[in-house]
Design an enzyme around this catalytic site. Structure first.
Site, PDB file in Angstrom:
ATOM      1  N   ASN A   1      -2.001   0.472   6.723  1.00 37.72           N
ATOM      2  CA  ASN A   1      -1.470  -0.770   7.292  1.00 37.72           C
ATOM      3  C   ASN A   1      -0.650  -1.607   6.307  1.00 37.72           C
ATOM      4  O   ASN A   1      -0.562  -2.820   6.418  1.00 37.72           O
ATOM      5  CB  ASN A   1      -2.599  -1.580   7.945  1.00 37.72           C
ATOM      6  CG  ASN A   1      -3.673  -1.959   6.968  1.00 37.72           C
ATOM      7  OD1 ASN A   1      -3.580  -1.657   5.785  1.00 37.72           O
ATOM      8  ND2 ASN A   1      -4.698  -2.637   7.452  1.00 37.72           N
TER       9      ASN A   1
ATOM     10  N   TYR B   1     -12.562  -1.821  -3.561  1.00 37.06           N
ATOM     11  CA  TYR B   1     -13.021  -1.891  -2.168  1.00 37.06           C
ATOM     12  C   TYR B   1     -14.556  -1.780  -2.051  1.00 37.06           C
ATOM     13  O   TYR B   1     -15.062  -1.425  -0.990  1.00 37.06           O
ATOM     14  CB  TYR B   1     -12.347  -0.798  -1.334  1.00 37.06           C
ATOM     15  CG  TYR B   1     -10.955  -1.189  -0.848  1.00 37.06           C
ATOM     16  CD1 TYR B   1     -10.773  -2.272   0.013  1.00 37.06           C
ATOM     17  CD2 TYR B   1      -9.826  -0.472  -1.218  1.00 37.06           C
ATOM     18  CE1 TYR B   1      -9.507  -2.645   0.464  1.00 37.06           C
ATOM     19  CE2 TYR B   1      -8.556  -0.833  -0.773  1.00 37.06           C
ATOM     20  CZ  TYR B   1      -8.416  -1.921   0.072  1.00 37.06           C
ATOM     21  OH  TYR B   1      -7.168  -2.284   0.530  1.00 37.06           O
TER      22      TYR B   1
ATOM     23  N   LYS C   1       0.815  -1.220   0.000  1.00 34.04           N
ATOM     24  CA  LYS C   1       0.000   0.000   0.000  1.00 34.04           C
ATOM     25  C   LYS C   1       0.856   1.281   0.000  1.00 34.04           C
ATOM     26  O   LYS C   1       2.064   1.230   0.275  1.00 34.04           O
ATOM     27  CB  LYS C   1      -0.926  -0.026   1.227  1.00 34.04           C
ATOM     28  CG  LYS C   1      -1.982  -1.133   1.185  1.00 34.04           C
ATOM     29  CD  LYS C   1      -2.941  -1.004   2.369  1.00 34.04           C
ATOM     30  CE  LYS C   1      -4.018  -2.062   2.342  1.00 34.04           C
ATOM     31  NZ  LYS C   1      -4.989  -1.895   3.449  1.00 34.04           N
TER      32      LYS C   1
ATOM     33  N   GLU D   1      -9.647 -10.773  -7.501  1.00 33.64           N
ATOM     34  CA  GLU D   1      -8.685  -9.670  -7.372  1.00 33.64           C
ATOM     35  C   GLU D   1      -7.507  -9.836  -8.342  1.00 33.64           C
ATOM     36  O   GLU D   1      -7.038  -8.865  -8.925  1.00 33.64           O
ATOM     37  CB  GLU D   1      -8.206  -9.577  -5.921  1.00 33.64           C
ATOM     38  CG  GLU D   1      -9.328  -9.110  -5.000  1.00 33.64           C
ATOM     39  CD  GLU D   1      -8.973  -9.129  -3.511  1.00 33.64           C
ATOM     40  OE1 GLU D   1      -9.826  -8.692  -2.717  1.00 33.64           O
ATOM     41  OE2 GLU D   1      -7.867  -9.574  -3.140  1.00 33.64           O
TER      42      GLU D   1
ATOM     43  N   HIS E   1      -2.337  -5.329   1.618  1.00 31.33           N
ATOM     44  CA  HIS E   1      -3.646  -5.971   1.432  1.00 31.33           C
ATOM     45  C   HIS E   1      -3.386  -7.413   1.035  1.00 31.33           C
ATOM     46  O   HIS E   1      -2.412  -7.692   0.318  1.00 31.33           O
ATOM     47  CB  HIS E   1      -4.429  -5.285   0.303  1.00 31.33           C
ATOM     48  CG  HIS E   1      -5.577  -6.113  -0.194  1.00 31.33           C
ATOM     49  ND1 HIS E   1      -6.819  -6.073   0.407  1.00 31.33           N
ATOM     50  CD2 HIS E   1      -5.659  -7.049  -1.189  1.00 31.33           C
ATOM     51  CE1 HIS E   1      -7.620  -6.945  -0.210  1.00 31.33           C
ATOM     52  NE2 HIS E   1      -6.941  -7.546  -1.180  1.00 31.33           N
TER      53      HIS E   1
HETATM   54  P1  GDP Z   1      -7.918  -6.572   5.976  1.00 27.40           P
HETATM   55  O1  GDP Z   1      -8.546  -7.721   5.220  1.00 27.40           O
HETATM   56  O2  GDP Z   1      -7.075  -7.017   7.150  1.00 27.40           O
HETATM   57  O3  GDP Z   1      -7.157  -5.623   5.056  1.00 27.40           O
HETATM   58  O4  GDP Z   1      -9.107  -5.727   6.644  1.00 27.40           O
HETATM   59  P2  GDP Z   1     -10.586  -5.300   6.157  1.00 27.40           P
HETATM   60  O5  GDP Z   1     -11.001  -6.067   4.933  1.00 27.40           O
HETATM   61  O6  GDP Z   1     -11.461  -5.332   7.349  1.00 27.40           O
HETATM   62  O7  GDP Z   1     -10.423  -3.762   5.768  1.00 27.40           O
HETATM   63  C1  GDP Z   1      -9.868  -3.371   4.534  1.00 27.40           C
HETATM   64  C2  GDP Z   1      -8.961  -2.191   4.764  1.00 27.40           C
HETATM   65  O8  GDP Z   1      -9.732  -1.074   5.187  1.00 27.40           O
HETATM   66  C3  GDP Z   1      -7.909  -2.367   5.880  1.00 27.40           C
HETATM   67  O9  GDP Z   1      -6.767  -3.080   5.467  1.00 27.40           O
HETATM   68  C4  GDP Z   1      -7.605  -0.920   6.229  1.00 27.40           C
HETATM   69  O10 GDP Z   1      -6.689  -0.329   5.295  1.00 27.40           O
HETATM   70  C5  GDP Z   1      -8.971  -0.260   6.064  1.00 27.40           C
HETATM   71  N1  GDP Z   1      -9.667  -0.169   7.366  1.00 27.40           N
HETATM   72  C6  GDP Z   1     -10.261  -1.170   8.077  1.00 27.40           C
HETATM   73  N2  GDP Z   1     -10.797  -0.713   9.222  1.00 27.40           N
HETATM   74  C7  GDP Z   1     -10.538   0.627   9.234  1.00 27.40           C
HETATM   75  C8  GDP Z   1     -10.826   1.683  10.162  1.00 27.40           C
HETATM   76  O11 GDP Z   1     -11.457   1.480  11.203  1.00 27.40           O
HETATM   77  N3  GDP Z   1     -10.395   2.945   9.823  1.00 27.40           N
HETATM   78  C9  GDP Z   1      -9.708   3.193   8.645  1.00 27.40           C
HETATM   79  N4  GDP Z   1      -9.317   4.452   8.366  1.00 27.40           N
HETATM   80  N5  GDP Z   1      -9.423   2.228   7.762  1.00 27.40           N
HETATM   81  C10 GDP Z   1      -9.822   0.964   8.048  1.00 27.40           C
END
Ligand code: GDP
Length: 140
Positions: free
Chosen positions: A114, A51, A11, A128, A117
């Site tokens: 973070n 997304y 990212k 994807e 992905h």
């Molecule tokens: P992943 O599968 O571990 O990447 O997590 P998710 O699918 O739940 O979320 C997708 C992405 O959305 C995450 O990797 C973060 O970059 C972002 N994200 C998730 N939760 C939050 C949040 O509470 N705040 C913000 N700003 N970004 C979030």
């Protein structure tokens, strides 16, 4: 477990801090092979489509703006049980909860920024990969 392919993104927070090589080294050390890789910068429309599953979440706008803020590196990783193995090497979404030695524990800045992905299942991995790569780019 069979050999699988999964989709990965390095990212913007990580490409910006020149962490591409350090992150790829983590994948390779875990037995994942990079079988396709390219550096791109997504458009807002592409990020919103990618997304789309999160479009009702409060952080959707922030997430899409972040993902287009700098170039990213999109990759296909291959290996035994690659989907789960990649998720393990990535660590928990929130770096504060990520296990020692994981990419997010070492490199992530916040729950949003973070660093990586990774696909969360076989269907999403196939979708994807196909969204970013053509068959000709997947040499194995
Ligand atoms: P992943 O599968 O571990 O990447 O997590 P998710 O699918 O739940 O979320 C997708 C992405 O959305 C995450 O990797 C973060 O970059 C972002 N994200 C998730 N939760 C939050 C949040 O509470 N705040 C913000 N700003 N970004 C979030």
């Amino acid at each position: 477990m069979a050999i699988q392919r999964t989709f990965s993104i390095i990212k913007p927070d990580a490409t910006k801090r020149n962490l591409t090589g350090a992150i790829v080294a983590k994948f390779e050390a875990a037995g994942l092979r990079v079988v396709a890789s390219k550096r791109i910068q997504m458009t807002l429309a592409q990020a919103q489509t990618f997304y789309g599953v999160h479009k009702e979440r409060p952080f959707f706008g922030e997430l899409c703006e972040f993902m287009i803020s700098e170039p990213i590196v999109v990759q296909v990783l291959e290996g035994e049980d690659a989907i789960a193995k990649n998720r393990e090497v990535m660590g928990a979404t929130n770096p504060a909860e990520a296990a020692e030695g994981t990419i997010r524990k070492e490199f992530a800045l916040s729950i949003g920024e973070n660093s990586v992905h990774g696909s969360d299942g076989e269907d999403t991995a196939a979708e994807e990969i196909a969204y970013f790569f053509s068959g000709l780019e997947l040499v194995g």
